[in-house]
Write a protein that holds these residues in place. Structure first.
Motif, PDB file in Angstrom:
ATOM      1  N   THR A  86       0.786  -1.228   0.000  1.00 12.28           N
ATOM      2  CA  THR A  86       0.000   0.000   0.000  1.00 12.28           C
ATOM      3  C   THR A  86       0.826   1.289   0.000  1.00 12.28           C
ATOM      4  N   ARG A  87       2.149   1.192   0.197  1.00 10.21           N
ATOM      5  CA  ARG A  87       2.944   2.412   0.340  1.00 10.21           C
ATOM      6  C   ARG A  87       4.122   2.496  -0.632  1.00 10.21           C
ATOM      7  N   ASP A 137      -4.591  11.712   2.426  1.00  9.88           N
ATOM      8  CA  ASP A 137      -5.032  11.169   3.714  1.00  9.88           C
ATOM      9  C   ASP A 137      -4.521   9.744   3.875  1.00  9.88           C
ATOM     10  N   TRP A 138      -3.743   9.501   4.968  1.00 13.78           N
ATOM     11  CA  TRP A 138      -3.231   8.155   5.240  1.00 13.78           C
ATOM     12  C   TRP A 138      -3.966   7.496   6.412  1.00 13.78           C
ATOM     13  N   GLU A 149       4.239  12.020   1.063  1.00 12.00           N
ATOM     14  CA  GLU A 149       3.187  13.039   1.078  1.00 12.00           C
ATOM     15  C   GLU A 149       2.518  13.195  -0.281  1.00 12.00           C
ATOM     16  N   ARG A 171       5.390   5.964   3.846  1.00 14.47           N
ATOM     17  CA  ARG A 171       4.401   6.902   3.301  1.00 14.47           C
ATOM     18  C   ARG A 171       5.103   8.100   2.658  1.00 14.47           C
ATOM     19  N   ASP A 224       1.745  10.964  -2.438  1.00 18.55           N
ATOM     20  CA  ASP A 224       0.937   9.829  -2.887  1.00 18.55           C
ATOM     21  C   ASP A 224      -0.528   9.949  -2.501  1.00 18.55           C
ATOM     22  N   ARG A 225      -0.806  10.490  -1.313  1.00 17.49           N
ATOM     23  CA  ARG A 225      -2.191  10.592  -0.848  1.00 17.49           C
ATOM     24  C   ARG A 225      -2.337  11.818   0.032  1.00 17.49           C
TER      25      ARG A 225
END
Length: 498
Positions: A430-431, A474-475, A469, A467, A471-472
């Motif tokens: 997912t990351r 909201d994580w 920043e 993660r 990419d999304r």
């Protein structure tokens, strides 16, 4: 093997590692069993017997009462239940059919067992190791100890010790849980390490050490001076001694005081009669001898941590002048090959060493795992706290520089438990983006035990699963509310479901 009787010493169910660690620390485990494990009226908390008593009290030690042979049968039992209870073989038959001393194995085959043995919790194993490395405790030298109750001169190893044969393609039986003490007479450099010994007949044995290991370095230095290296092989050790022996430290950094720090008190040691080497007073057996770097012996195929055989060619030979032991000795073995205890003894120690090595390069390192999936040697997972851009790649190269064996490094955020393979795979899924976050470095020098090395090299893989920043927005994970989760735990506890 299916008809072998496993007699549980306790019917207790799941184990609370924190409670067990507290029991072991305070000596409140059951010490009244009627066998060799608890033969001393009061045994030292520095002995393997204290650990075995704690396992027994938790229902995690099973005794096998049926006759069992050294050739392959002990290995078969340990392999069939390699993630289960520790095994205590009470009726071991030697090659001649005579009953020999009892054998124990599968003692440290999970992280909760390590926590119990080190008197801590799973979450604090790494911190305990790092604290012990930074603040070792000097020994306490005793005039005599339990490991010297009996003395046998010029011992025939195969006759005096229950040394199992594990796998059919290996050249012979092996001592696998021997913590070897050595000291250079000129520099004073002391080393504690684990290496396998294959008896060669009489009082001689092949010692399987890689050329770059400190024991081999000390043996070559002695040979260059026209000497042999004094060694003492200690079998049946407290977990603190075994773990200390597996640490990756600098040449001359003595691991025995670190074992004392892990115990929380100075390690009690005694002097070997011939060499003066200091050995753990409360171990079960000590083989005193010397290592001759000028006497080569070709071992043949030997099982390795990755589960296959390797053939390393010529190694060195030890000759033992004396065996000392307890009058009711217990012989400890570690099942070699790709099995949890063998993998974790290396992995837990390597992971602690990596934290120590790479924090100087990247201070945000919070935890490192070198788990069973990567055979306790080949794969590492590093958790970072709030990594800045570029830090993940910096850590990858720091890991590869610190430990030659590791070929895959995954970097995760510290909300991921690096020892939990499922969480790590989820983070990768997912990351990370393969085209951006996978780093491949071909043609890097490989360790001799790398199963896929070619011409001494292997490629390295790094995966940045942290993660980013961009990419999304909201994580945040979708979770029930905190009050709902608290109430759920209460309900589940009342129904004895957690």
């Amino acid at each position: 093997m299916t008809d072998m009787i496993l007699m549980r010493q306790s019917a207790s169910g799941s184990t609370n590692p924190g409670l067990l660690a507290d029991m072991f620390r305070r000596g409140q485990a059951d010490v009244h069993a009627k066998d060799a494990i608890n033969s001393e009226a009061t045994h030292s908390r520095q002995s393997i017997r204290a650990f075995l008593s704690a396992l027994r009290g938790a229902g995690e030690l099973a005794s096998i009462a049926q006759p069992i042979q050294l050739d392959y049968e002990i290995a078969g039992c340990l392999a069939e239940i390699d993630s289960g209870p520790a095994l205590h073989f009470t009726n071991v038959e030697s090659a001649s059919g005579a009953v020999t001393m009892p054998v124990v194995g599968n003692l440290l085959n999970s992280l909760p067992r390590f926590a119990l043995g080190l008197g801590t919790t799973v979450d604090q194993i790494q911190a305990s190791l790092l604290a012990a490395i930074e603040k070792p405790l000097p020994h306490r030298v005793l005039r005599s100890g339990p490991c010297q109750q009996e003395v046998i001169a010029g011992p025939s190893l195969a006759d005096e010790l229950p040394i199992p044969r594990f796998f059919e393609k290996e050249g012979g039986a092996y001592v696998t849980a021997g913590a070897i003490v050595a000291k250079d007479r000129v520099t004073g450099h002391t080393n504690l390490s684990i290496a396998r010994l294959m008896p060669l007949g009489g009082n001689r044995a092949f010692v399987g050490i890689a050329p770059n290991h400190h024991l081999a370095v000390l043996a070559r230095a002695a040979y260059a001076r026209g000497e042999k290296l004094d060694i003492a092989v200690c079998v049946g050790n407290h977990p603190a001694v075994l773990v200390a022996a597996c640490l990756y430290l600098g040449l001359g950094e003595d691991e025995l005081p670190i074992a004392g720090a892990l115990l929380g008190e100075p390690l009690e040691v005694v002097r070997c009669a011939g060499s003066g080497l200091l050995v753990p007073a409360h171990c079960e057996c000590v083989l005193e001898g010397s290592l001759d770097a000028g006497e080569p012996f070709t071992e043949g195929p030997v099982s390795e941590f990755h589960g296959m055989y390797e053939n390393y060619g010529a190694g060195v030979v030890a000759t033992f002048s004396r065996l000392t032991r307890r009058s009711d000795s217990i012989f400890q073995i570690i099942l070699p090959g790709y099995h949890p205890e063998h993998c974790l003894l290396g992995g837990v120690a390597i992971a602690a060493g990596l934290v120590r090595a790479i924090r100087s390069a990247v201070s945000s390192v919070s935890n490192v795992a070198v788990g069973v999936g990567g055979a306790g040697r080949l794969h590492a997972v590093v958790a970072l706290h709030g990594p800045r851009p570029g830090e993940a790649r910096k850590v990858m190269f720091a890991v590869w520089a610190a430990v030659n064996l590791i070929k895959q490094v995954i970097i995760v955020d510290d909300d991921i438990d690096p020892w939990n393979a499922l969480e790590v795979e989820w983070a990768q899924a997912t990351r990370s983006k393969p085209e951006r976050d996978f780093v491949i470095v071909p043609g890097v020098r490989a360790d001799r035990s790398e199963p896929l090395e070619r011409d001494g090299t292997i490629g390295k893989l790094g995966i940045d699963a942290t993660r980013k920043e961009d990419d999304r927005r909201d994580w945040e994970l979708a979770r029930p509310t905190r009050p709902a989760l608290a109430r759920a735990r209460e309900i589940l506890r009342e129904n004895r479901l957690v």
